[in-house]
Design an enzyme around this catalytic site. Structure first.
Site, PDB file in Angstrom:
ATOM      1  N   ARG A  34     -97.808 -13.752  20.925  1.00 21.22           N
ATOM      2  CA  ARG A  34     -96.428 -13.233  21.099  1.00 21.22           C
ATOM      3  C   ARG A  34     -95.741 -13.793  22.336  1.00 21.22           C
ATOM      4  O   ARG A  34     -94.811 -13.186  22.864  1.00 21.22           O
ATOM      5  CB  ARG A  34     -96.403 -11.710  21.145  1.00 21.22           C
ATOM      6  N   LYS A  76     -83.990 -23.264  22.762  1.00 22.59           N
ATOM      7  CA  LYS A  76     -84.108 -23.228  21.303  1.00 22.59           C
ATOM      8  C   LYS A  76     -85.356 -23.970  20.883  1.00 22.59           C
ATOM      9  O   LYS A  76     -85.507 -25.158  21.159  1.00 22.59           O
ATOM     10  CB  LYS A  76     -82.892 -23.886  20.655  1.00 22.59           C
ATOM     11  N   GLU A 107     -76.141 -37.618  22.527  1.00 26.65           N
ATOM     12  CA  GLU A 107     -76.005 -36.220  22.969  1.00 26.65           C
ATOM     13  C   GLU A 107     -75.440 -36.163  24.393  1.00 26.65           C
ATOM     14  O   GLU A 107     -74.757 -35.208  24.755  1.00 26.65           O
ATOM     15  CB  GLU A 107     -77.352 -35.480  22.907  1.00 26.65           C
ATOM     16  N   GLU A 120     -76.383 -17.634  21.815  1.00 30.82           N
ATOM     17  CA  GLU A 120     -75.408 -18.209  20.879  1.00 30.82           C
ATOM     18  C   GLU A 120     -74.601 -17.150  20.139  1.00 30.82           C
ATOM     19  O   GLU A 120     -74.611 -17.081  18.915  1.00 30.82           O
ATOM     20  CB  GLU A 120     -76.078 -19.163  19.872  1.00 30.82           C
ATOM     21  N   HIS A 132     -81.426 -38.726  14.873  1.00 32.47           N
ATOM     22  CA  HIS A 132     -80.587 -37.549  15.117  1.00 32.47           C
ATOM     23  C   HIS A 132     -79.300 -37.916  15.859  1.00 32.47           C
ATOM     24  O   HIS A 132     -78.195 -37.544  15.445  1.00 32.47           O
ATOM     25  CB  HIS A 132     -81.376 -36.496  15.905  1.00 32.47           C
TER      26      HIS A 132
END
Lengths: 364, 364
Positions: free
Chosen positions: B123, B144, B186, B238, B266
């Site tokens: 966890r 993220k 990016e 977010e 990407h």
């Protein structure tokens, strides 16, 4: 209808206890501001689905909610990453978005699995529990969710608090007697770790609980959840205090692992584990009455207090080595020091634990 | 050595930028109070491992840390639940406990995967990123983490902040030129959404960046991380602002999905997506110079600005329907309204997006 608030700041949530809550689910969702623009996903198992799924779906439909449902096989094996992946497929196909809610309709297995789906789908969506077992009063408080790995239970998971818990007492009437008994094991644990008065009440109301008398059942579940809620509120992420909830679990988890998650129900394994912890306490110099009283109350409920003789001591000890409670190599044990009071002992010798395991097999 | 603090209250963490940080990893871990009593787990991929893994292992050994390592195949396919399960096996066998740290040595794929292992193992354990690509400057800020599902990218994950990020500029020298270019995409995005001055700086230093000139590289990475850090600090989960980071991603993710996560890197897909967003802006009445300037700066870096002609428009549109940015059925789009400034538009018509996709194919 009783109501308990689990106090976790901006993650606080209510638990409702009452008869017929499944029929009111749609209204309760609306009352709690859960949007009907996004679909809901109900996760349940093959034992629970025939009894309650269509009722729940109807209740949601009546309040304007769209639902998708997913039925897993009953049992611990469904707490797996492959079930998680399947459920995410269903969630995507049903169009669940970030405003959706995942609902667990079932016992601890469904709650842990659906909760981890809710925790990880799109990095976290809302979660509501509708427990259908007594045992689930324990897992419905505290936000621990997750799945098993072939080498260890509950090793992949998260902390994810529900929006609310709906405890419909009517669902408990379909439980097999053995599961009722096993479910009460965690209720007794909540007394043993925190509340001697609750133990006295459990002693008085044993028969009322075993026969699911509504008023006793409602109070017992409320008080079990209440103890857990107090502990979790003070230590949400299990840094210290929360570990007392593991009374009986170090030995109990090992017994479940060794017996293949089949022979012993979780509550039964924990019952044996709690007797083991009380034995350990006596070996460490605490009063022998702790052991006798722990064993007496568990026996009175018909719970096992002895390790099945065919289980192997070496295997049980090995299983403990994979337990999360081995922090930095030392062995941590929750030990009762009086009825209603426990301590967390670090550096308990593995040798002594081994002796306790052997004694538990021989019922010394 | 430059240092940037990502400001997230009690989850704040530093990013270090410099040459030779891998050699100093053990000392930096000790300085940050990471215990050597519990083993570390390094997750890396088969492209990165031959260059840097043994150096990193040596650095840890020299500071008294025990490590286990796991090498995944290179590429997006490793961001899967089955890789997660394998890594947990290794973690359990190596004896990782709740005080252990999981380290991502690699690009965005390794970071996302190892980060989700760290988020969910027991966890949640500690996490440190050692990015080895330019693109990873983006994923190393913001917490993220997650894996892909066969139907959608990044759909199973968590928010899990690292303890620190070690950006060793020396590791970038082994990158293929195409990945250097794609990684800068990016970086340009961070200018386009927030910082017109940074766009001017990028325009001036294009060649310095493409040749990995250390001072320019260090500043570019620092400023890219800085913009992202400011945005994430204001909206960690977010809820609103953070969505501006998705500039170019709605179309970009769809292009990656349709081309099978192979044809386009990407950063390349995002570059095309950003041109698409600028096109959308012009259709919505904003100044045409936004489109021309966006396209000019991306082209100057050698990034693609056009959808490969063999990709199917219907498939691209379908792929967008699974995107997380479809909240409650309506289509959300991040659109530039000036260089260095964007808006989040809700209810953008799918018809208009389709027109933009068609124009992007034909380079109108």
């Amino acid at each position: 209808m009783r109501e308990l608030t689990v106090d976790l700041g901006d993650r606080s949530y209510p638990i409702y206890f009452g008869e017929g809550l499944i029929q009111q689910a749609g209204q309760l969702f609306t009352k709690h501001g859960i949007t009907s623009k996004s679909p809901l996903l109900i996760v349940t198992d093959e034992h629970v689905a025939p009894h309650y799924l269509s009722n729940l779906e109807s209740a949601f439909a009546a309040s304007g909610y769209r639902t998708a449902s997913y039925i897993v096989p009953a049992g611990e094996k469904s707490k797996s990453l492959s079930q998680l992946e399947e459920i995410v497929t269903v969630a995507l196909e049903a169009g669940l978005d970030r405003s959706s809610t995942v609902i667990a309709l079932g016992g601890g297995v469904v709650g842990d699995l659906a909760g981890f789906v809710a925790a990880s789908y799109m990095r976290g969506v809302k979660f509501v529990q509708i427990p259908t077992t007594i045992l689930a009063h324990d897992s419905s408080v505290g936000g621990k969710v997750g799945v098993n790995h072939v080498l260890a239970k509950n090793i992949i998971g998260a902390f994810h608090q529900p929006e609310m818990v709906l405890y419909d007492l009517n669902t408990l009437r379909s439980l097999p007697y053995r599961e009722i008994v096993a479910g009460l094991s965690e209720m007794i644990k909540h007394g043993l770790i925190w509340d001697a008065e609750f133990i006295a009440w459990l002693d008085e109301h044993t028969q009322h609980l075993l026969t699911l008398e509504p008023e006793a059942l409602s109070y017992g579940l409320y008080q079990g959840c209440n103890v857990k809620s107090i502990v979790v509120s003070r230590d949400e992420r299990e840094n210290d205090l929360r570990a007392i909830l593991n009374l009986g679990h170090t030995i109990g988890h090992a017994l479940e692992a060794v017996s293949g998650y089949n022979e012993l129900l979780h509550g039964e394994a924990i019952s044996i584990g709690m007797v083991g912890s009380a034995k350990l306490a006596v070996h460490l110099g605490y009063d022998a009455s702790i052991y006798h009283e722990t064993k007496r109350i568990l026996s009175k409920f018909g719970l096992p207090t002895q390790i099945p003789t065919h289980l192997n001591v070496d295997q049980i000890m090995n299983a403990m080595m994979h337990d999360k409670k081995f922090k930095e190599g030392s062995m941590v044990f929750v030990v009762p020091i009086a009825i209603g009071q426990v301590e967390i002992l670090k550096d308990v010798s593995a040798q002594l634990v081994r002796q306790v395991v052997m004694e538990l097999k021989e019922d010394v």
